[in-house]
Write a protein that holds these residues in place. Sequence first.
Motif, mmCIF file in Angstrom:
data_model
loop_
_atom_site.group_PDB
_atom_site.id
_atom_site.type_symbol
_atom_site.label_atom_id
_atom_site.label_comp_id
_atom_site.label_asym_id
_atom_site.label_seq_id
_atom_site.Cartn_x
_atom_site.Cartn_y
_atom_site.Cartn_z
ATOM 1 N N GLU A 48 -9.687 4.129 1.823
ATOM 2 C CA GLU A 48 -8.544 3.269 1.490
ATOM 3 C C GLU A 48 -7.901 2.695 2.753
ATOM 4 O O GLU A 48 -7.504 1.532 2.801
ATOM 5 C CB GLU A 48 -7.510 4.071 0.685
ATOM 6 C CG GLU A 48 -6.431 3.179 0.095
ATOM 7 C CD GLU A 48 -5.228 3.939 -0.455
ATOM 8 O OE1 GLU A 48 -5.102 5.138 -0.184
ATOM 9 O OE2 GLU A 48 -4.417 3.303 -1.144
ATOM 10 N N TYR A 69 0.827 -1.210 0.000
ATOM 11 C CA TYR A 69 0.000 0.000 0.000
ATOM 12 C C TYR A 69 0.867 1.268 0.000
ATOM 13 O O TYR A 69 0.375 2.359 0.241
ATOM 14 C CB TYR A 69 -0.927 0.005 1.215
ATOM 15 C CG TYR A 69 -2.127 -0.905 1.080
ATOM 16 C CD1 TYR A 69 -2.026 -2.279 1.270
ATOM 17 C CD2 TYR A 69 -3.384 -0.394 0.754
ATOM 18 C CE1 TYR A 69 -3.120 -3.106 1.160
ATOM 19 C CE2 TYR A 69 -4.490 -1.220 0.637
ATOM 20 C CZ TYR A 69 -4.346 -2.574 0.850
ATOM 21 O OH TYR A 69 -5.453 -3.392 0.740
ATOM 22 N N LEU A 114 -11.472 9.558 0.180
ATOM 23 C CA LEU A 114 -10.792 8.385 -0.381
ATOM 24 C C LEU A 114 -9.731 7.857 0.589
ATOM 25 O O LEU A 114 -9.519 6.658 0.707
ATOM 26 C CB LEU A 114 -10.145 8.747 -1.727
ATOM 27 C CG LEU A 114 -9.251 7.669 -2.362
ATOM 28 C CD1 LEU A 114 -10.007 6.369 -2.581
ATOM 29 C CD2 LEU A 114 -8.663 8.174 -3.677
ATOM 30 N N ARG A 115 -9.048 8.781 1.292
ATOM 31 C CA ARG A 115 -8.016 8.350 2.251
ATOM 32 C C ARG A 115 -8.643 7.480 3.333
ATOM 33 O O ARG A 115 -8.122 6.439 3.688
ATOM 34 C CB ARG A 115 -7.352 9.565 2.922
ATOM 35 C CG ARG A 115 -6.755 10.588 1.978
ATOM 36 C CD ARG A 115 -5.421 10.133 1.414
ATOM 37 N NE ARG A 115 -5.512 9.325 0.235
ATOM 38 C CZ ARG A 115 -5.654 9.764 -1.027
ATOM 39 N NH1 ARG A 115 -5.748 11.042 -1.292
ATOM 40 N NH2 ARG A 115 -5.700 8.907 -2.025
ATOM 41 N N GLU A 145 -10.151 0.005 4.053
ATOM 42 C CA GLU A 145 -10.033 -1.173 3.181
ATOM 43 C C GLU A 145 -8.733 -1.908 3.494
ATOM 44 O O GLU A 145 -8.707 -3.141 3.566
ATOM 45 C CB GLU A 145 -10.067 -0.720 1.709
ATOM 46 C CG GLU A 145 -10.114 -1.858 0.699
ATOM 47 C CD GLU A 145 -8.778 -2.529 0.449
ATOM 48 O OE1 GLU A 145 -8.760 -3.763 0.280
ATOM 49 O OE2 GLU A 145 -7.736 -1.844 0.440
ATOM 50 N N MET A 146 -7.656 -1.162 3.728
ATOM 51 C CA MET A 146 -6.386 -1.812 4.060
ATOM 52 C C MET A 146 -6.512 -2.596 5.363
ATOM 53 O O MET A 146 -6.019 -3.727 5.474
ATOM 54 C CB MET A 146 -5.250 -0.784 4.175
ATOM 55 C CG MET A 146 -3.939 -1.423 4.600
ATOM 56 S SD MET A 146 -2.528 -0.309 4.536
ATOM 57 C CE MET A 146 -2.777 0.613 6.027
#
Length: 426
Positions: free
Chosen positions: A152, A33, A148-149, A155-156
Amino acid sequence: MIKAVRGTRDLLPPDTDLWNRVEAKVRDLFARYNYHEIRTPIFEDTQLFSRSVGEETDIVSKEMFTWEDRARGHSEKAQSLTLRPEATAGVVRAYIEHRLGDKGTLQKLYCVGPQFRRERPQKGRYRQFYQIDAEIIGPPSAGSESPLRDAELLEMLATILDEVGLRDWQLQLNSIGCAEDRVRYDKALRQALQPVVHLMCVDCQRRAETNPLRVLDCKVPEDQPIIEKLPRISQYLDEPCREHFAAVRAMLDAVGIAYTINERMVRGLDYYTRTTFEFTHGGLGAPSAVLGGGRYDGLSESLDGPKAPGIGFAIGEDRLILALQSQGEAATETLQAYIAPLGAGMNFHALKLARELRRHGVGADIGDESFRLKKSFELAEKAGARFIVILGENEVASDEFAVKDLASGQQVQVSRAELAKYLTNN
Ligand code: HAM
């Protein structure tokens, strides 16, 4: 006898094998990532924590290990120092001190290490515990404020937990808005609490005065019906905060990550804004947070830094390991070969053979020429070895070894040249 201090513990094998496996997996994922490691000191100026985590929090008001460090010479000043209770403050300090924002890009940073809080110790709660912490921080022009941060990062986290093998985790999500939203919410809570607070537990009566948000964290069963009727933070978010949260949720839906909105989730640190979250798991009995985090858009400025919105999380590694172990997870590192030298003079042959095998990537351990064969077998089994390689005078002379599979009992002769390949491929 001197023992480990209350709330601290030794991590021993084979548990440490599982710790290392988890850390290796997580480091591998961080690389995928595009995160990079930062290592900050374990102690910092006390003010760093009081100004970021917050003077009124449990952490700062009663849980820090703080001492007055005396000056050792004229060039030094006495100062108050503290063992870090969490990692975010140190990372943001380093971001400001090294002007990492000047690069104009997002900084995706992670660190792994011990943290210190003087809490009441119990299973899953220690005074020295370990966090795997990650932060995304940067100037707004680098997209640091974008939902989005948040998506993301979440999601990580879901991928990390899936890949380390944790099952049945739950994502609890909330938005606590910006500072202005919380001023309005705080007022509304105080108003709503006023007529009912005398019916609540003593802790809530105190919290209603000092920090009404903390009332939401109360676990006393009799207080629950009252808390359920209190105003909700979602009603006090301004339009940009509402939109931000809706965008985070829409992206999580798009990638198929399930979450529960929990408006009663109160994080124990004051720097949060907007998105906050915890991942919980039932492995410690009652569901507890294996990790927590959130957005902290004003933190850098409150530490005299530039505008640098950010979001991050910390996995409680002790709790993650306990949760994995509650599912029967153990490290599966097996030793490939146990070399059993048989009889006087065989030790140095064993050492030579072990060196060859290890240089070919084979995990090998060595007994001792003084051990009888029966003892070597017992020790090989205790070591969890897959094969025992017997090395006596005949084997040395013929350069061929008796290799026994300890599980199946099957024994074969293998030449020295073929041995590493045989041990690796079978
Ligand atoms: P936190 O919720 O205070 O957040 O801690 C994160 C995790 O550390 C908890 O969910 C828990 O698993 C673990 N933890 C906390 N205290 C203990 C303890 N005494 N013993 C064992 N485990 C513990 C933070 O620390 C924030 N700095 C997270 C963050 C990073 N927010 C933004 N960036």
